[in-house]
Motif scaffolding. Structure first.
Motif, PDB file in Angstrom:
ATOM      1  N   GLU A 168      14.434   9.831 -20.312  1.00  0.00           N
ATOM      2  CA  GLU A 168      13.801   9.753 -21.666  1.00  0.00           C
ATOM      3  C   GLU A 168      13.654  10.279 -23.049  1.00  0.00           C
ATOM      4  O   GLU A 168      13.074  10.416 -23.786  1.00  0.00           O
ATOM      5  CB  GLU A 168      12.396  10.837 -20.551  1.00  0.00           C
ATOM      6  N   ASP A 209      15.710   8.385 -26.788  1.00  0.00           N
ATOM      7  CA  ASP A 209      15.199   7.620 -27.844  1.00  0.00           C
ATOM      8  C   ASP A 209      14.651   9.605 -28.862  1.00  0.00           C
ATOM      9  O   ASP A 209      15.714   9.187 -30.564  1.00  0.00           O
ATOM     10  CB  ASP A 209      13.873   7.870 -27.610  1.00  0.00           C
ATOM     11  N   SER A 210      14.400  10.364 -28.166  1.00  0.00           N
ATOM     12  CA  SER A 210      14.202  11.495 -28.665  1.00  0.00           C
ATOM     13  C   SER A 210      15.691  11.588 -29.962  1.00  0.00           C
ATOM     14  O   SER A 210      15.447  12.745 -31.252  1.00  0.00           O
ATOM     15  CB  SER A 210      13.778  12.944 -28.654  1.00  0.00           C
TER      16      SER A 210
END
Length: 65
Positions: free
Chosen positions: A13, A16-17
């Motif tokens: 997760e 993207d960051s």
């Protein structure tokens, strides 16, 4: 755990960051990153992005100690 090098992120997760962070740092350094393949970057340009990302992450970690 094996000793082979892998670009797999421990927390998917976060991908993207990290990509947004990389793009922000590259922009501030004046390095033109494209979406997708960036194999045309020089080693110096790629290293400057990675090095600055590490410096900022270390600084943030030290501030949170």
């Amino acid at each position: 755990m094996n000793n082979t090098k892998s670009s797999k992120m421990e927390v998917p997760e976060a991908k993207d960051s990290m990509n947004r962070f990389k793009t922000e740092v590259a922009s501030e350094l004046g390095v033109n990153l494209k979406d997708g393949y960036n194999g045309d970057l020089s080693s110096r340009e790629a290293g400057s992005i990675g090095g600055e990302m590490v410096r900022r992450m270390i600084k943030k970690a030290e501030e949170n100690m």
